[in-house]
Design a protein around this motif. Structure first.
Motif, PDB file in Angstrom:
ATOM      1  N   GLU A   1     -21.269 120.396 -16.559  1.00 42.73           N
ATOM      2  CA  GLU A   1     -21.069 119.191 -17.586  1.00 42.73           C
ATOM      3  C   GLU A   1     -20.066 118.893 -17.397  1.00 42.73           C
ATOM      4  O   GLU A   1     -20.492 117.382 -17.631  1.00 42.73           O
TER       5      GLU A   1
ATOM      6  N   GLN B   1     -20.994 109.744 -24.842  1.00 42.49           N
ATOM      7  CA  GLN B   1     -21.952 111.018 -24.434  1.00 42.49           C
ATOM      8  C   GLN B   1     -21.203 111.593 -23.611  1.00 42.49           C
ATOM      9  O   GLN B   1     -21.174 112.464 -23.149  1.00 42.49           O
TER      10      GLN B   1
ATOM     11  N   GLU C   1     -20.113 115.158 -23.416  1.00 44.25           N
ATOM     12  CA  GLU C   1     -19.753 116.227 -22.243  1.00 44.25           C
ATOM     13  C   GLU C   1     -18.776 116.901 -21.537  1.00 44.25           C
ATOM     14  O   GLU C   1     -18.756 118.047 -21.456  1.00 44.25           O
TER      15      GLU C   1
ATOM     16  N   HIS D   1     -17.998 119.710 -23.604  1.00 46.11           N
ATOM     17  CA  HIS D   1     -18.937 120.861 -24.017  1.00 46.11           C
ATOM     18  C   HIS D   1     -18.726 121.807 -22.244  1.00 46.11           C
ATOM     19  O   HIS D   1     -18.136 122.909 -22.767  1.00 46.11           O
TER      20      HIS D   1
ATOM     21  N   GLU E   1     -30.502 115.681 -18.247  1.00 49.38           N
ATOM     22  CA  GLU E   1     -29.890 116.256 -19.566  1.00 49.38           C
ATOM     23  C   GLU E   1     -31.325 117.493 -19.256  1.00 49.38           C
ATOM     24  O   GLU E   1     -30.800 118.385 -20.349  1.00 49.38           O
TER      25      GLU E   1
ATOM     26  N   VAL F   1     -29.703 120.222 -17.430  1.00 42.88           N
ATOM     27  CA  VAL F   1     -28.903 120.688 -18.394  1.00 42.88           C
ATOM     28  C   VAL F   1     -29.387 122.115 -18.933  1.00 42.88           C
ATOM     29  O   VAL F   1     -28.808 123.296 -18.839  1.00 42.88           O
TER      30      VAL F   1
ATOM     31  N   GLN G   1     -29.416 120.711 -26.207  1.00 45.83           N
ATOM     32  CA  GLN G   1     -30.035 120.061 -25.410  1.00 45.83           C
ATOM     33  C   GLN G   1     -31.084 119.981 -25.696  1.00 45.83           C
ATOM     34  O   GLN G   1     -31.310 118.704 -25.804  1.00 45.83           O
TER      35      GLN G   1
ATOM     36  N   GLU H   1     -30.075 116.639 -27.506  1.00 42.04           N
ATOM     37  CA  GLU H   1     -30.519 116.106 -26.821  1.00 42.04           C
ATOM     38  C   GLU H   1     -31.261 115.732 -25.340  1.00 42.04           C
ATOM     39  O   GLU H   1     -31.461 113.954 -25.063  1.00 42.04           O
TER      40      GLU H   1
HETATM   41 FE1  FEO Z   1     -23.795 119.347 -21.569  1.00 40.21          FE
HETATM   42 FE2  FEO Z   1     -25.843 117.171 -22.301  1.00 40.21          FE
HETATM   43  O1  FEO Z   1     -25.173 118.645 -21.473  1.00 40.21           O
END
Ligand code: FEO
Length: 174
Positions: free
Chosen positions: A18, A47, A51, A54, A95, A98, A128, A131
């Protein structure tokens, strides 16, 4: 300690992923700023902050469950992009990656019957989905406009940002 060693290790790796995503978005924001595309730059800077948040969610969860936080080395992000489509497409791939990483951690939590972890990870599963969908949409808009018409993309991103303020939860209002 409520968290297993395996899940603790997987979440520590995800903290790195992240933060890595955050650095990648800072690099992309700077690329757009260098091109004079300030709306795209702002969108990617936001963004990047998301992250980072996150990563901090994982930090807090490990703390709450009595585990040990160990932040791994973060690889350098890519900073050269040939086109806007190249930068956004790289973001979309990130993305998707992730999403696979989150799914793997979720699979481990399911295998371990760790319901607190599954509950925690559910937020990331939804995030996710959103995103990937948002980035995929941005890529379509960038490709449709073409590199000569990125000012239209700037207007689109600005409009999305103002809609996000007016209607929280609208597309682009991550
Ligand atoms: Fe935290 Fe966009 O992945």
């Amino acid at each position: 300690m409520m968290i297993s060693e395996a899940l603790n290790a997987a979440m520590n790796r995800q903290i790195g992923n992240e933060f890595g995503a955050s650095l990648q978005y800072v690099a992309i924001a700077s690329h757009f700023a260098g091109e004079g595309l300030m709306q795209l730059a702002a969108r990617f800077r936001e963004q990047a902050t998301e992250e980072r948040d996150h990563a901090l969610r994982f930090v807090k969860y490990i703390e709450d469950t009595g585990g040990g936080v160990a932040i791994p080395a973060i690889p350098a992000p890519r900073s050269e992009f040939a086109t806007a489509a190249d930068a956004v497409s790289h973001s979309l791939e990130q993305e998707k990656l992730v999403t696979r990483q989150i799914n793997e951690i979720m699979a481990l939590a399911v295998e371990e019957k760790d319901f607190a972890a599954q509950n925690f990870l559910n937020w990331f599963v939804s995030e996710q989905l959103e995103e990937v969908a948002n980035m995929d949409n941005l890529l379509k808009v960038v490709r449709r406009a073409g590199e000569q018409n990125l000012v239209y993309v700037e207007a689109y991103v600005a409009n999305q940002a103002s809609r996000a303020v007016a209607e929280p939860g609208a597309a682009g209002a991550e």
